[in-house]
Design an enzyme around this catalytic site. Structure first.
Site, PDB file in Angstrom:
ATOM      1  N   THR A 115     -16.424  -2.245  -9.049  1.00 51.43           N
ATOM      2  CA  THR A 115     -17.478  -1.340  -8.679  1.00 51.43           C
ATOM      3  C   THR A 115     -18.704  -1.203  -9.388  1.00 51.43           C
ATOM      4  O   THR A 115     -18.513  -1.575 -10.779  1.00 51.43           O
ATOM      5  CB  THR A 115     -17.221  -0.132  -8.254  1.00 51.43           C
ATOM      6  OG1 THR A 115     -18.254   0.814  -8.027  1.00 51.43           O
ATOM      7  CG2 THR A 115     -16.229   0.507  -9.581  1.00 51.43           C
ATOM      8  N   ASP A 116     -19.715  -1.428  -8.837  1.00 56.24           N
ATOM      9  CA  ASP A 116     -21.180  -1.286  -9.578  1.00 56.24           C
ATOM     10  C   ASP A 116     -21.183  -0.152 -10.433  1.00 56.24           C
ATOM     11  O   ASP A 116     -21.962   0.142 -11.386  1.00 56.24           O
ATOM     12  CB  ASP A 116     -22.373  -1.332  -8.808  1.00 56.24           C
ATOM     13  CG  ASP A 116     -22.615  -0.230  -7.730  1.00 56.24           C
ATOM     14  OD1 ASP A 116     -21.783   0.558  -7.683  1.00 56.24           O
ATOM     15  OD2 ASP A 116     -23.579  -0.308  -6.895  1.00 56.24           O
ATOM     16  N   GLU A 117     -20.211   1.077 -10.097  1.00 60.36           N
ATOM     17  CA  GLU A 117     -20.345   2.211 -10.472  1.00 60.36           C
ATOM     18  C   GLU A 117     -20.090   2.413 -12.337  1.00 60.36           C
ATOM     19  O   GLU A 117     -20.275   3.119 -13.010  1.00 60.36           O
ATOM     20  CB  GLU A 117     -19.667   3.273 -10.016  1.00 60.36           C
ATOM     21  CG  GLU A 117     -19.930   3.325  -8.585  1.00 60.36           C
ATOM     22  CD  GLU A 117     -19.550   4.799  -7.863  1.00 60.36           C
ATOM     23  OE1 GLU A 117     -19.092   5.678  -8.402  1.00 60.36           O
ATOM     24  OE2 GLU A 117     -19.434   4.853  -6.664  1.00 60.36           O
ATOM     25  N   ALA A 150     -14.979   5.883 -14.977  1.00 59.02           N
ATOM     26  CA  ALA A 150     -14.390   5.502 -16.010  1.00 59.02           C
ATOM     27  C   ALA A 150     -12.825   4.983 -15.818  1.00 59.02           C
ATOM     28  O   ALA A 150     -12.601   3.986 -16.571  1.00 59.02           O
ATOM     29  CB  ALA A 150     -14.207   6.969 -16.710  1.00 59.02           C
ATOM     30  N   TYR A 168     -13.740   8.705 -11.860  1.00 58.35           N
ATOM     31  CA  TYR A 168     -13.789   7.791 -10.988  1.00 58.35           C
ATOM     32  C   TYR A 168     -14.004   6.201 -11.575  1.00 58.35           C
ATOM     33  O   TYR A 168     -13.255   5.422 -11.925  1.00 58.35           O
ATOM     34  CB  TYR A 168     -14.477   7.660  -9.551  1.00 58.35           C
ATOM     35  CG  TYR A 168     -14.330   6.485  -8.736  1.00 58.35           C
ATOM     36  CD1 TYR A 168     -13.408   5.648  -8.453  1.00 58.35           C
ATOM     37  CD2 TYR A 168     -15.640   5.766  -8.587  1.00 58.35           C
ATOM     38  CE1 TYR A 168     -13.299   4.492  -7.685  1.00 58.35           C
ATOM     39  CE2 TYR A 168     -15.678   4.731  -7.905  1.00 58.35           C
ATOM     40  CZ  TYR A 168     -14.736   3.994  -7.388  1.00 58.35           C
ATOM     41  OH  TYR A 168     -14.653   2.705  -6.743  1.00 58.35           O
ATOM     42  N   LYS A 204     -12.110   3.088 -13.372  1.00 58.16           N
ATOM     43  CA  LYS A 204     -12.404   1.694 -12.680  1.00 58.16           C
ATOM     44  C   LYS A 204     -12.791   0.817 -13.999  1.00 58.16           C
ATOM     45  O   LYS A 204     -12.376  -0.290 -14.043  1.00 58.16           O
ATOM     46  CB  LYS A 204     -13.491   1.499 -11.670  1.00 58.16           C
ATOM     47  CG  LYS A 204     -13.036   2.125 -10.425  1.00 58.16           C
ATOM     48  CD  LYS A 204     -11.988   1.521  -9.756  1.00 58.16           C
ATOM     49  CE  LYS A 204     -12.317   0.129  -9.198  1.00 58.16           C
ATOM     50  NZ  LYS A 204     -10.926  -0.493  -8.181  1.00 58.16           N
ATOM     51  N   ASP A 207       0.864  -1.239   0.088  1.00 62.67           N
ATOM     52  CA  ASP A 207      -0.269  -0.060   0.058  1.00 62.67           C
ATOM     53  C   ASP A 207       0.809   1.387  -0.035  1.00 62.67           C
ATOM     54  O   ASP A 207       1.753   1.492   0.755  1.00 62.67           O
ATOM     55  CB  ASP A 207      -1.053   0.069   1.336  1.00 62.67           C
ATOM     56  CG  ASP A 207      -2.161   0.871   1.084  1.00 62.67           C
ATOM     57  OD1 ASP A 207      -3.230   0.416   1.067  1.00 62.67           O
ATOM     58  OD2 ASP A 207      -1.731   2.208   1.166  1.00 62.67           O
ATOM     59  N   HIS A 259     -24.197  13.518 -10.989  1.00 61.10           N
ATOM     60  CA  HIS A 259     -24.540  12.663 -10.079  1.00 61.10           C
ATOM     61  C   HIS A 259     -25.424  11.484 -10.570  1.00 61.10           C
ATOM     62  O   HIS A 259     -26.171  11.610 -11.322  1.00 61.10           O
ATOM     63  CB  HIS A 259     -25.354  13.401  -9.040  1.00 61.10           C
ATOM     64  CG  HIS A 259     -25.253  12.598  -7.798  1.00 61.10           C
ATOM     65  ND1 HIS A 259     -25.846  13.349  -6.596  1.00 61.10           N
ATOM     66  CD2 HIS A 259     -25.077  11.339  -7.320  1.00 61.10           C
ATOM     67  CE1 HIS A 259     -26.084  12.466  -5.443  1.00 61.10           C
ATOM     68  NE2 HIS A 259     -25.660  11.376  -5.983  1.00 61.10           N
TER      69      HIS A 259
END
Ligand code: NAD
Ligand code: TYD
Length: 340
Positions: free
Chosen positions: A128-130, A154, A152, A156, A34, A278
């Site tokens: 992510t589901d995004e 895009a 973000y 992912k 990390d 949003h």
């Protein structure tokens, strides 16, 4: 699969995952790799170091640094990587997208190259589901096309596509989970739930974006960790698995739940100008992971109750973060003068 490298393991979900896996599998060793950005925090792993020190190691490094990644894999005889490392907050991706593209896309590429070079048993990407974009009706299935709308999501999505490319072109044994919004212990208080809980504890306003009718599938972080474990052990190589409760809650209802649990008045809600672009709703079809035998152990009500209780009982963890200069500056930049 016995020697895992957990990248981004000092963050919110990664640290919960490390704890979960070391508790569950007595034969596993985990190295956390990390960079310790503002969101990475060794306090998240304090008890892990104490309880599992013999099977746990920490390496301070950047996933974009190929030589350091390879050195850690070699030194710790890593056989599998689970990648949580990412820049993760949508609002920050609107202010400073560079770090998102660097870590979430290029960092994923560096890790995939290492997985290929070392012939690792598994590379698991925590997504992510995004990536599906906002879903106004129905539920996203793993085969749906991606319609990202923030830097973000895009970034992912870029990471996901690289994983599929490395599986297809080079047989890298990849799996992907696309999780919904997590809540629970050790979540950096920029995300809505820990932000609202800790503000409410201090009788500070809760800045609710827009009309509060946006919906998220809030799931308890340990359920998410269990789902990743199920995919690691029973998932099919090259496959994507949606991971969430599969039931959405409006932000305003989530906010009311927090205030009610804490016994605080609804007058603490402060409507603020909406986030640009949003996404109104994310909604997952979770039948594919349920077919592997996984199901969540917490309803939304149980998840939010346990989460609120943890922040009430663990001020030692979040007060130093919230009183720090970095947080204060971010908060001001993000929320000052935004009231409507
Ligand atoms: P987080 O922001 O709490 O933690 C991210 C961690 O990654 C931190 O420890 C940080 O130091 C580390 N990191 C960042 N850049 C790095 C780099 N270049 N090299 C090495 N480490 C780096 O994030 P989180 O909420 O725990 O999310 C973890 C993963 O899960 C992310 O990939 C995110 O996209 C995904 N995810 C999150 C949620 C959620 O609700 N939080 C939901 C679904 C998926
Ligand atoms: P967030 O925790 O940032 O997760 P994401 O946008 O990745 O889903 O936000 C969750 C929801 O809460 C989202 O609809 C935006 C909203 N929100 C607010 O209303 N106020 C806030 O201060 C924040 C940070 C988010």
């Amino acid at each position: 699969m016995q020697n895992l490298m957990v990248t981004g393991g000092a963050g919110f979900i990664g640290s919960n995952f490390v704890r979960y896996m070391l508790q569950k599998y007595a034969g596993y060793r985990i190295v956390v790799y990390d960079k310790l950005t503002y969101a990475g925090n060794l306090d998240n792993l304090k008890d892990v170091q104490r309880d599992f020190g013999a099977r746990y190691a920490f390496v301070h490094g950047d996933v974009c640094d190929a030589a350091a990644v390879r050195a850690a894999i070699h030194q710790h005889q890593v056989d599998s990587v689970v990648n949580f490392a990412a820049a993760t907050h949508v609002d920050r991706s609107l202010m400073e997208p560079d770090e998102f593209i660097r870590t979430d896309v290029f960092g994923t590429h560096v890790l995939l190259e290492a997985a290929k070079a070392f012939g690792l048993e598994r590379y698991h990407q925590v997504s992510t589901d995004e990536v599906y974009g906002e879903v106004l009706e129905g539920r996203s299935r793993e085969t749906d096309s991606l319609h990202t709308r923030s830097p973000y999501s895009a970034s992912k999505a870029g990471g996901d596509m690289l994983c599929i490319a490395y599986y297809t072109s080079f047989d890298v044994p990849v799996t992907i989970t696309r999780g919904s919004n997590n809540i629970g212990p050790y979540q950096y208080p920029e995300k809505v739930v820990p932000l609202f809980v800790t503000n409410a504890i201090d009788d500070q306003p809760l800045p609710l974006y827009g009309d509060g009718s946006q919906m998220r599938d809030y799931q308890y972080v340990v359920d998410h960790c269990e789902g990743i474990d199920v995919v690691l052990h029973q998932g099919e190589i090259g496959e994507i698995y949606n991971l969430g409760i599969g039931a959405e809650t409006r932000n305003i209802d989530m906010t009311h739940a927090i205030l009610d649990i804490l016994g605080k008045p609804r007058s603490l809600i402060q409507p603020v100008k909406d986030r640009p672009g949003h996404d109104r709703r994310y909604a997952l079809d979770v039948s594919k992971i349920r077919a592997l035998g996984w199901e969540p152990n917490h309803s939304f009500e149980e998840a939010i109750e346990d989460t609120v209780r943890w922040y009430v009982e663990n001020e030692w963890w979040w007060r130093p973060i919230k009183s720090g200069v970095h947080y204060q500056q971010y908060y001001q930049q993000q929320y000052q003068g935004r009231e409507v």
